[in-house]
Design an enzyme around this catalytic site. Sequence first.
Site, PDB file in Angstrom:
ATOM      1  N   GLY A  39       2.512  -3.471  -2.746  1.00  0.00           N
ATOM      2  CA  GLY A  39       2.841  -4.858  -2.255  1.00  0.00           C
ATOM      3  C   GLY A  39       2.708  -5.668  -3.556  1.00  0.00           C
ATOM      4  O   GLY A  39       3.741  -6.785  -3.769  1.00  0.00           O
ATOM      5  N   THR A  40       1.663  -5.759  -4.440  1.00  0.00           N
ATOM      6  CA  THR A  40       1.581  -6.682  -5.420  1.00  0.00           C
ATOM      7  C   THR A  40       2.715  -6.550  -6.510  1.00  0.00           C
ATOM      8  O   THR A  40       3.347  -7.500  -6.809  1.00  0.00           O
ATOM      9  CB  THR A  40       0.074  -6.444  -6.310  1.00  0.00           C
ATOM     10  N   GLN A  92       0.383  -9.034   5.514  1.00  0.00           N
ATOM     11  CA  GLN A  92      -0.695  -9.172   6.513  1.00  0.00           C
ATOM     12  C   GLN A  92      -0.193  -9.076   7.916  1.00  0.00           C
ATOM     13  O   GLN A  92      -0.827  -8.756   8.905  1.00  0.00           O
ATOM     14  CB  GLN A  92      -1.465 -10.332   6.537  1.00  0.00           C
ATOM     15  N   SER A 150       2.977  -4.567   2.261  1.00  0.00           N
ATOM     16  CA  SER A 150       2.314  -3.356   1.776  1.00  0.00           C
ATOM     17  C   SER A 150       1.656  -2.448   2.626  1.00  0.00           C
ATOM     18  O   SER A 150       1.068  -2.649   3.681  1.00  0.00           O
ATOM     19  CB  SER A 150       1.248  -3.999   0.784  1.00  0.00           C
ATOM     20  N   ALA A 151       1.924  -1.076   2.353  1.00  0.00           N
ATOM     21  CA  ALA A 151       2.048  -0.248   3.305  1.00  0.00           C
ATOM     22  C   ALA A 151       0.479  -0.018   4.064  1.00  0.00           C
ATOM     23  O   ALA A 151       0.006   0.086   5.151  1.00  0.00           O
ATOM     24  CB  ALA A 151       2.401   1.257   3.134  1.00  0.00           C
ATOM     25  N   HIS A 152      -0.384   0.009   2.791  1.00  0.00           N
ATOM     26  CA  HIS A 152      -2.099   0.141   3.188  1.00  0.00           C
ATOM     27  C   HIS A 152      -2.730  -0.974   4.037  1.00  0.00           C
ATOM     28  O   HIS A 152      -3.592  -0.594   4.739  1.00  0.00           O
ATOM     29  CB  HIS A 152      -2.878   0.407   1.925  1.00  0.00           C
ATOM     30  N   CYS A 157     -19.620 -16.790  -3.803  1.00  0.00           N
ATOM     31  CA  CYS A 157     -20.751 -15.999  -4.244  1.00  0.00           C
ATOM     32  C   CYS A 157     -20.524 -14.646  -4.216  1.00  0.00           C
ATOM     33  O   CYS A 157     -21.343 -13.866  -4.588  1.00  0.00           O
ATOM     34  CB  CYS A 157     -21.780 -16.274  -3.208  1.00  0.00           C
TER      35      CYS A 157
END
Length: 468
Positions: free
Chosen positions: A69-70, A180, A197-199, A322
């Site tokens: 996807g990136t 998403q 993105s498939a995952h 953090c």
Amino acid sequence: MSYFDAASSAPLHPVARQALLAALDEGWADPARLYREGRRARLLLDAARETAAEAVGCRPDELAFTPSGTRALHDGIAGALAGRRRAGRRLIVSAVEHSAVFQAAAAHEASGGAVTEVPVDRTGRVAPDTYTTALREAPDGVALACLQSANHEVGTVQPVAAAAEACAADGVPLLVDAAQSLGWGPVEGTWSLLTASAHKWGGPAGVGLLAVRKGTRFRPATADERESGRAPGFENLPAIVAAAASLRAVRAEAAGEAARLRELVDRVRARVPVLVPDVEVVGDPERRLPHLVTFSCLYVDGEALLHELDRAEFSVSSGSSCTSSTLVPSHVLRAMGVLSEGNIRVSLPRGTPGADVDRFLEVLPGVVAGVRERLGAPASPAGASSAGETASEAPGLVVDSLGKRCPIPVIELAKVIGDVPVGGVVTVLSDDDAARLDIPAWCEMRGQGYEGERPAERGTAYRVRRRT
């Protein structure tokens, strides 16, 4: 172990596993070849493309499979900008896009382009008319606009259809990052480009989608005969087949599962502020993904909180500074202007039992209390001043938190705010970038007056006036 981080990567769907194993036997050959094995592989690839295109809402010849996807985001943005170079050099993005979009924007600026960042409100949502304003006020030609369908950190759903309408009216293509949301349903509106993105929906990692609708000017960065020249290299056919099969499967389950998970998330949204004091639930309470909720806890080290929840057998994520090696607050939380301390993102995978959520709600209060106790956080809000106190009766206080990281500057502020009279000022010195977000957020939660910041000899001085 309860896995509550589906927004990062969803567990592999059973259909994806079955399709992957079958395709390993049938889809290993080169689909570009004309011999029998190649033709068989080509049939699998064509079928996967048709399935994915139907889910996306585009034609099969408009959709390409990418290595991630990136990669789809980078190639989609670069290709659209290159294809519309004559129209302009300006890129419009929202302030809460995925980091890959900002990386692509930075590369565009480095090559001489310009970027406009559209702000969001406190829920993380862009106003529907902000893209119209950004388009009309651009001092030069706009080549491309980008808007995610739903935010990956807080779950807020964006007004994509309205933004797409505004862009279409000005002849500007809109690229939608649907990573998403695509597993839950198609993206509405007349968008021009879409990535996913498939995952994220339960397919295998290493498969992305890039859809470019006909009529959109697009120039791929790398020429190649595969995937319409938009994703060079040999296709990972077994993974592509598994990605398409799982997308069809999760879509078939989406309506029922969305309703079930929304009820569980509503339970978390309602119960966490009751069970744990000093918590801010962030994101839009209504226009949001069904499976995701994010909240921030005052006086908590986010990394310590994640480790303690892991020990309690809960896998959750965080957008807090953090948990970052750079100690920089999440750009999403910063753009929203909400608390970043002790930030927890719970994103439920399909099939999550309600009993797991109930157990999380039982464990969370003790975990947060334990982390706060170790950090020396105040047990309760500072009490009101005694009658008759005025700002002139005592000097202001200076809290030196230089060299201390979140949430220590806010903890030290909370401990001393009661030592100045109502109207008195506490100045916090801090060189932690998270303080720029967390001190104003603390003031809003506590009803205290934040009066801004100024450069100090070291770090930054933040002024807080006691109101209660």
